[in-house]
Design a protein around this motif. Sequence first.
Motif, short mmCIF file in Angstrom:
data_model
loop_
_atom_site.label_atom_id
_atom_site.label_comp_id
_atom_site.label_asym_id
_atom_site.label_seq_id
_atom_site.Cartn_x
_atom_site.Cartn_y
_atom_site.Cartn_z
N ASP A 28 1.77 0.95 -6.94
CA ASP A 28 1.73 0.13 -8.14
C ASP A 28 0.33 0.15 -8.76
O ASP A 28 0.18 0.28 -9.97
N VAL A 29 -0.69 0.03 -7.91
CA VAL A 29 -2.07 0.08 -8.39
C VAL A 29 -2.35 1.45 -9.01
O VAL A 29 -2.96 1.54 -10.07
N HIS A 54 5.72 -3.42 11.51
CA HIS A 54 4.60 -2.57 11.12
C HIS A 54 5.05 -1.59 10.03
O HIS A 54 4.34 -1.36 9.05
N GLY A 55 6.22 -1.02 10.17
CA GLY A 55 6.76 -0.11 9.16
C GLY A 55 6.97 -0.81 7.84
O GLY A 55 6.73 -0.25 6.78
N THR A 56 7.41 -2.06 7.87
CA THR A 56 7.62 -2.83 6.65
C THR A 56 6.29 -3.10 5.96
O THR A 56 6.18 -3.00 4.75
N GLU A 57 5.25 -3.41 6.77
CA GLU A 57 3.93 -3.63 6.19
C GLU A 57 3.42 -2.37 5.50
O GLU A 57 2.90 -2.43 4.40
N GLN A 58 3.61 -1.25 6.17
CA GLN A 58 3.15 0.00 5.56
C GLN A 58 3.92 0.29 4.28
O GLN A 58 3.34 0.73 3.29
N THR A 59 5.20 0.00 4.27
CA THR A 59 5.99 0.22 3.07
C THR A 59 5.51 -0.69 1.95
O THR A 59 5.35 -0.26 0.80
N THR A 60 5.25 -1.94 2.28
CA THR A 60 4.76 -2.90 1.27
C THR A 60 3.40 -2.48 0.77
O THR A 60 3.15 -2.47 -0.43
N VAL A 61 2.51 -2.12 1.69
CA VAL A 61 1.18 -1.67 1.30
C VAL A 61 1.29 -0.38 0.51
O VAL A 61 0.61 -0.20 -0.51
N GLY A 62 2.15 0.50 0.94
CA GLY A 62 2.35 1.76 0.21
C GLY A 62 2.84 1.51 -1.20
O GLY A 62 2.35 2.11 -2.15
N ARG A 63 3.76 0.60 -1.35
CA ARG A 63 4.28 0.29 -2.69
C ARG A 63 3.21 -0.38 -3.54
O ARG A 63 3.08 -0.08 -4.71
N ALA A 64 2.45 -1.28 -2.92
CA ALA A 64 1.37 -1.94 -3.65
C ALA A 64 0.35 -0.90 -4.10
O ALA A 64 -0.14 -0.94 -5.23
N GLY A 65 0.04 0.03 -3.22
CA GLY A 65 -0.90 1.10 -3.56
C GLY A 65 -0.35 1.96 -4.68
O GLY A 65 -1.10 2.37 -5.58
#
Length: 99
Positions: free
Chosen positions: A33-34, A20-31
Motif C-alpha cells: 500500500d505504501v 507469524h504468516g498473517t503478520e507477514q501478510t499484513t506487513v506485506g500488504r501495508a508495504g
Amino acid sequence: MRNLSRLLTLSLFSLPMWVHGTEQTTVGRAGQDVAVVRVSQQLAHSRAHVADLQKGVARQESISREASLKLQQKDNAIAELERQLRALKAGQKAPRDGD
C-alpha cells in the motif's frame, strides 16, 4: 480421544506459524500500500512536470513563430528597398531628356 489430542497438539504447534504468516501478510500488504501510494505520488509529480515542460515548449514555439514572422517581414522590407534601389540606379543610367 487420541485423535483429538493429536489435533490439539498439531494446532498448538502450527498456531505460531499461522500468526507469524498473517503478520507477514499484513506487513506485506501495508508495504505494498505504501509502495502504491509512493508510486502514485511520483506519477502525479511526473505528470505535472511533463505538463510544465509542454507549456514551456508551447511558449518557445510561440516565440519562435513570432520571431520568424518578424524576420519574414524584415526580409520583405529589405527586398522592397533593394527593388527601389535598383529602380533608382536604372533611372540614373538612362539618358535624361534635355541633357
